[in-house]
Write a protein that holds these residues in place. Structure first.
Motif, PDB file in Angstrom:
ATOM      1  N   THR A  44       0.838  -1.200   0.000  1.00 44.76           N
ATOM      2  CA  THR A  44       0.000   0.000   0.000  1.00 44.76           C
ATOM      3  C   THR A  44       0.873   1.250   0.000  1.00 44.76           C
ATOM      4  OG1 THR A  44      -1.738  -1.157   1.230  1.00 44.76           O
ATOM      5  CG2 THR A  44      -1.803   1.252   1.222  1.00 44.76           C
ATOM      6  N   ARG A  52      -3.952   7.258  -2.978  1.00 49.08           N
ATOM      7  CA  ARG A  52      -3.432   5.964  -2.533  1.00 49.08           C
ATOM      8  C   ARG A  52      -3.474   4.988  -3.696  1.00 49.08           C
ATOM      9  NH1 ARG A  52      -6.676   3.159   2.220  1.00 49.08           N
ATOM     10  NH2 ARG A  52      -5.901   5.020   3.287  1.00 49.08           N
ATOM     11  N   GLU A  54      -2.305   0.610  -4.694  1.00 48.07           N
ATOM     12  CA  GLU A  54      -1.895  -0.671  -4.140  1.00 48.07           C
ATOM     13  C   GLU A  54      -1.322  -1.575  -5.222  1.00 48.07           C
ATOM     14  OE1 GLU A  54      -5.475  -2.263  -2.547  1.00 48.07           O
ATOM     15  OE2 GLU A  54      -5.303  -1.196  -0.631  1.00 48.07           O
ATOM     16  N   ILE A 285      -5.222   0.799   8.274  1.00 45.25           N
ATOM     17  CA  ILE A 285      -4.493  -0.176   7.467  1.00 45.25           C
ATOM     18  C   ILE A 285      -3.695  -1.098   8.374  1.00 45.25           C
ATOM     19  CG2 ILE A 285      -2.722  -0.481   5.691  1.00 45.25           C
ATOM     20  CD1 ILE A 285      -3.579   2.201   4.515  1.00 45.25           C
ATOM     21  N   ILE A 289       2.940   0.631   5.383  1.00 46.32           N
ATOM     22  CA  ILE A 289       2.486   1.662   4.454  1.00 46.32           C
ATOM     23  C   ILE A 289       3.705   2.381   3.895  1.00 46.32           C
ATOM     24  CG2 ILE A 289       1.026   3.702   4.163  1.00 46.32           C
ATOM     25  CD1 ILE A 289      -0.389   2.836   6.803  1.00 46.32           C
TER      26      ILE A 289
END
Length: 320
Positions: A44, A52, A54, A285, A289
């Motif tokens: 992520t 954002r 992924e 999350i 990250i």
């Protein structure tokens, strides 16, 4: 470290990758492998302005498991993803000889030489290289990144990440000490090595240490020099020191060997680890990250990743 009646203080963001087979074998031996909590197999990235993206793997044979992660990504354009796809061929099939030859290049030089889009360098690979070695793409060897990327491509679970369910002292180092002690060993702490003594051929003959506090009794193989210093003789010696400390201790007799000459050329990278307690939920999350746009390249909310740190607050752990 744990201050009595207070909170654990971590020494780093301890993340376990699926490729860490050696430490997993050790953890199975001491009975703590089941204390790793494996997270969803996804990388992520968080960006400024709240964006954002992924990279989500699929249950397919390698290297197909990572291809959907690249091509289903909507942040990068099709053209940018095509430049990465082209570069996957030498990463996957280049082999050890090819990786070794790329050691002459920084990762940034290799990235541009093979034609991968620059936006992927700044948004995708920058936090990756900082997470790997705390070095930017223009400073890290291309070989380091290619070795890791090749491993992720060839092994399905190599990039899968997990966390211990609590502090390493409770679930890794503590049980390891207990395992050693149960078999007659002793673990001595509160000392630092001050001198590595050698024979003329470079063989270690003994190690001198300085103790934080005076000692009344000596351990096996220990000769007391005074109340706060000792000399140890042993069958085997293992050093686990950061390079800047190891270079201070290396005896003159080792300088004749190419291996140690090479170590003398290495430079350490200053690293700072910070804990930030927040009075409200920062992230939902439950994983690592990556953040290319800020000053923090990689972080985790350990109140999510590590249940024993969940005090109904957020514990943001960062290494920079």
């Amino acid at each position: 470290m744990c201050i009595r009646d207070s909170d654990w203080i971590e020494t780093g963001l301890h993340v376990f990758f699926g490729a860490y087979e050696e430490i997993f074998d050790l953890m199975r031996d001491i009975g703590t492998y089941d204390r790793i909590l494996w997270k969803e197999h996804v990388l992520t990235y968080t960006l400024d302005q709240g964006e954002r993206f992924e990279f989500r793997t699929m249950p397919l044979p390698s290297p197909l498991h990572l291809l959907p992660a690249v091509f289903q990504n909507r942040y990068f354009s099709l053209g940018e993803k095509a430049t990465l796809a082209k570069a996957l061929v030498p990463i996957l099939f280049g082999g050890e000889k090819y990786y070794a030859a790329q050691d002459r290049l920084t990762y940034q030089q290799w990235h541009r030489e093979v034609g991968i889009a620059d936006r992927m360098l700044s948004k995708m690979f920058l936090p990756m290289t900082l997470a790997l070695k705390f070095l930017k793409p223009e400073d890290i060897s291309a070989r380091v990144v290619l070795d890791v990327s090749g491993l992720f491509l060839r092994q399905n679970d190599a990039s899968h990440m997990g966390f211990l369910k609590g502090a390493p002292e409770k679930h890794l180092t503590g049980p390891l000490v207990e395992y050693i002690q149960a078999r007659g060993g002793r673990v001595l702490t509160g000392a630092k090595v001050t001198n590595i003594q050698t024979q003329p051929d470079g063989t270690i003959s003994g190690v001198e240490v300085a103790w934080d506090e005076p000692r009344a009794t000596a351990a096996a193989g220990e000769t007391a020099l005074n109340s706060t210093a000792s000399r140890f003789e042993a069958d085997y010696y293992i050093t686990a020191l950061p390079i800047h400390n190891l270079k201070k201790l290396m005896p003159e007799t080792w300088q004749r060997y190419d291996y140690f000459k090479g170590l003398a050329q290495l430079e350490g990278v200053p690293v700072m680890t910070v804990h930030l307690w927040a009075d409200r939920q920062i992230s939902h999350i439950d994983n690592v990250i990556f953040s290319p746009d800020g000053i923090i390249p990689v972080y985790a909310d350990m109140a999510n990743t590590t249940p024993e740190y969940d005090y109904h607050l957020s514990l943001i752990h960062i290494s920079e």
